[in-house]
Each structure stands twice: as structure tokens, then as C-alpha cells.
Design a protein around this motif. Structure first.
Motif, PDB file in Angstrom:
ATOM      1  N   ASP A 136       0.820  -1.215   0.000  1.00 41.85           N
ATOM      2  CA  ASP A 136       0.000   0.000   0.000  1.00 41.85           C
ATOM      3  C   ASP A 136       0.854   1.266   0.000  1.00 41.85           C
ATOM      4  N   PHE A 137       2.068   1.183   0.540  1.00 43.13           N
ATOM      5  CA  PHE A 137       2.954   2.341   0.568  1.00 43.13           C
ATOM      6  C   PHE A 137       3.260   2.800  -0.857  1.00 43.13           C
ATOM      7  N   LEU A 138       3.411   1.841  -1.776  1.00 44.10           N
ATOM      8  CA  LEU A 138       3.633   2.163  -3.187  1.00 44.10           C
ATOM      9  C   LEU A 138       2.323   2.508  -3.888  1.00 44.10           C
ATOM     10  N   ARG A 139       1.276   1.770  -3.564  1.00 50.46           N
ATOM     11  CA  ARG A 139      -0.006   1.916  -4.265  1.00 50.46           C
ATOM     12  C   ARG A 139      -0.555   3.334  -4.200  1.00 50.46           C
ATOM     13  N   TRP A 140      -0.290   4.023  -3.103  1.00 48.74           N
ATOM     14  CA  TRP A 140      -0.847   5.369  -2.929  1.00 48.74           C
ATOM     15  C   TRP A 140       0.219   6.457  -3.057  1.00 48.74           C
ATOM     16  N   GLN A 141       1.296   6.160  -3.786  1.00 49.01           N
ATOM     17  CA  GLN A 141       2.382   7.134  -3.921  1.00 49.01           C
ATOM     18  C   GLN A 141       2.705   7.497  -5.370  1.00 49.01           C
ATOM     19  N   PHE A 142       1.783   7.247  -6.300  1.00 51.94           N
ATOM     20  CA  PHE A 142       2.013   7.669  -7.673  1.00 51.94           C
ATOM     21  C   PHE A 142       0.719   8.226  -8.260  1.00 51.94           C
ATOM     22  N   LEU A 172       2.506   7.079   6.294  1.00 47.95           N
ATOM     23  CA  LEU A 172       3.545   7.021   7.314  1.00 47.95           C
ATOM     24  C   LEU A 172       3.220   5.957   8.357  1.00 47.95           C
ATOM     25  N   PHE A 173       1.950   5.884   8.764  1.00 47.71           N
ATOM     26  CA  PHE A 173       1.577   4.864   9.739  1.00 47.71           C
ATOM     27  C   PHE A 173       1.806   3.466   9.153  1.00 47.71           C
ATOM     28  N   TYR A 174       1.405   3.270   7.900  1.00 44.82           N
ATOM     29  CA  TYR A 174       1.597   1.980   7.224  1.00 44.82           C
ATOM     30  C   TYR A 174       3.073   1.602   7.218  1.00 44.82           C
ATOM     31  N   ASP A 208       0.801  -6.139  11.055  1.00 43.84           N
ATOM     32  CA  ASP A 208       0.091  -6.206   9.788  1.00 43.84           C
ATOM     33  C   ASP A 208      -0.877  -5.030   9.698  1.00 43.84           C
ATOM     34  N   CYS A 209      -0.593  -4.116   8.800  1.00 45.86           N
ATOM     35  CA  CYS A 209      -1.352  -2.877   8.686  1.00 45.86           C
ATOM     36  C   CYS A 209      -1.711  -2.640   7.224  1.00 45.86           C
ATOM     37  N   ARG A 210      -2.879  -2.075   6.982  1.00 44.29           N
ATOM     38  CA  ARG A 210      -3.300  -1.718   5.626  1.00 44.29           C
ATOM     39  C   ARG A 210      -3.800  -0.281   5.594  1.00 44.29           C
ATOM     40  N   ILE A 211      -3.787   0.304   4.405  1.00 45.48           N
ATOM     41  CA  ILE A 211      -4.371   1.622   4.178  1.00 45.48           C
ATOM     42  C   ILE A 211      -5.758   1.436   3.589  1.00 45.48           C
ATOM     43  N   ILE A 212      -6.733   2.110   4.175  1.00 44.38           N
ATOM     44  CA  ILE A 212      -8.114   2.047   3.713  1.00 44.38           C
ATOM     45  C   ILE A 212      -8.507   3.410   3.166  1.00 44.38           C
ATOM     46  N   THR A 213      -9.200   3.433   2.049  1.00 46.27           N
ATOM     47  CA  THR A 213      -9.691   4.694   1.492  1.00 46.27           C
ATOM     48  C   THR A 213     -11.200   4.626   1.327  1.00 46.27           C
TER      49      THR A 213
END
Length: 215
Positions: A52-58, A165-167, A176-181
Motif C-alpha cells: 500500500d505504501f507504493l499503491r498510494w504514492q504515484f 507514514l503509519f503503514y 500487519d497494517c493496511r491503508i483504507i480509502t
């Protein structure tokens, strides 16, 4: 192999390469550039720099594959190229990595702590140190506001930066952490929002929203 393709693609993503190039020799029917991209963005437990760190950085990406030629004859391989518009540069990611290692992690002192204590320490650090970037919230062209780099180094970000940052910190700490939108009601209207979920000792996932608790 397909696995080697995904590993190479993910590695260059982490390095924030704006032009990702490599050669493959696979059967024509197995060349699926979009599917490779999505698989390279898959969540990896315990690795905060991918998933998710990559998924939400482009902002966007394009991809193409051309037959590799040698003396005007096809060799059976393909030259693959991805072009990416990242929110951060390789230099900014290097600066973020250094800041996490030399500043944030010593302050968090996560060694020997339980999962709950680690989550609490990371959450408290972010909410105490990061301010919401109101100055750029209506300027979508200012990309750093969406990043962990902005949240950690510049101490200002919008919800996407908080969540990233939290992820990053949680997964690197073995949580185990995920980003939710989704959508959130801010008191006057519904707007796009990002937050996190973490898996705790009881193996259930709990929501965390560092953005709304900041300050």
C-alpha cells in the motif's frame, strides 16, 4: 520467470524510478503489463516500503512492451518499459529512510514492546508531530502532501500522507497494517479520506485515523 519480473518491477518502484526498464523472455500470451503492475503493488506483510505504501504514492503510469530484435530478427524476448509519475523522488525517499532510522525509531523505542504498545507509540508519535497541511489541501498539483515523506520530514501532510507514514512504520515493526480509502463526513460535507487498519493480538483488525486525532 513471472516471479522474477514482479520482483524486479517492485524493486525499481521502491527506488522511485520514473522509467522502469527490463527485458523478459516469456511466451507472448503471458505478457500482461497491467497485471504485473498490480501484483507488484500487492501487500507484503512486514514490509512497509512496498504494498500500500507504493499503491498510494504515484499519480499515473504507462506501460509498453516491444519485441527485442537482433540483426532484424525477433529473439523471442521483449523490452518492457513502465513510465511512472511518482509523488516523491528517489532522493526524498532516501531522506525519509534516514529520518525514520535516525530520528523516529529511536524516539519510538519499539524493542520489547507488545503489538498494542507498538501501535500506540507509532500512533502517538504521528498525532503529536504531524500537522494537517491546510495550505495545500486545495492544490492537487503539490504532490508531497500525499506522502509519508511530507508527514515525517516536513511534519505536514493530508490524510494520505498520515496513512502512508503509519503503514510504513507499523509494517516495518512487524504489525500487519493496511491503508483504507473511502468517504468521510467532516462536519459539513462528505469527502475522500484515508486511514488505517491494524491486526492486533486477538487477530482482529481495528481502525485507526491519525489524521482526525492529530494535535
Amino acid at each position: 520467470t513471472r516471479a522474477a519480473v514482479i520482483a524486479e518491477l517492485r524493486s525499481q518502484m521502491i527506488d522511485r524510478q520514473s522509467t522502469i526498464e527490463f527485458k523478459v523472455k516469456l511466451e507472448p500470451g503471458t505478457i500482461d503489463l497491467k497485471d504485473w503492475w498490480q501484483e507488484a503493488l500487492s501487500h507484503v506483510t512486514g514490509d512497509g516500503s512496498s504494498g500500500d505504501f507504493l499503491r498510494w504514492q504515484f499519480k499515473s503510469y504507462g506501460a509498453g512492451a516491444t519485441p527485442e530484435k537482433f540483426n532484424e530478427s525477433w529473439t523471442g524476448g521483449y523490452e518492457v518499459t513502465y513510465t511512472v509519475m511518482w509523488y516523491t523522488t528517489s532522493q526524498q525517499e532516501t531522506q525519509l529512510n534516514s529520518y525514520i532510522k535516525t530520528t523516529i525509531l529511536p524516539q519510538l523505542a519499539l524493542g520489547g514492546k507488545t503489538t498494542y504498545q507498538k501501535v500506540q507509540a507509532i500512533y502517538n508519535w504521528i498525532t503529536a508531530n504531524v500537522k494537517y497541511d491546510y495550505s495545500h489541501m486545495n492544490d492537487p498539483t503539490y504532490w508531497p502532501q500525499y506522502t509519508a515523506y511530507a508527514a515525517a520530514v516536513q511534519k505536514k501532510a493530508v490524510c494520505q500522507g498520515y496513512a502512508n507514514l503509519f503503514y510504513r512504520l507499523a509494517n516495518d515493526a512487524g504489525i500487519d497494517c493496511r491503508i483504507i480509502t473511502g468517504k468521510a463526513y467532516n462536519g459539513t460535507q462528505t469527502e475522500d479520506h484515508a486511514w488505517n487498519i491494524v491486526r492486533m493480538e486477538d487477530e482482529k483488525y481495528y481502525c485507526l485515523d491519525a489524521t482526525w486525532d492529530a494535535g
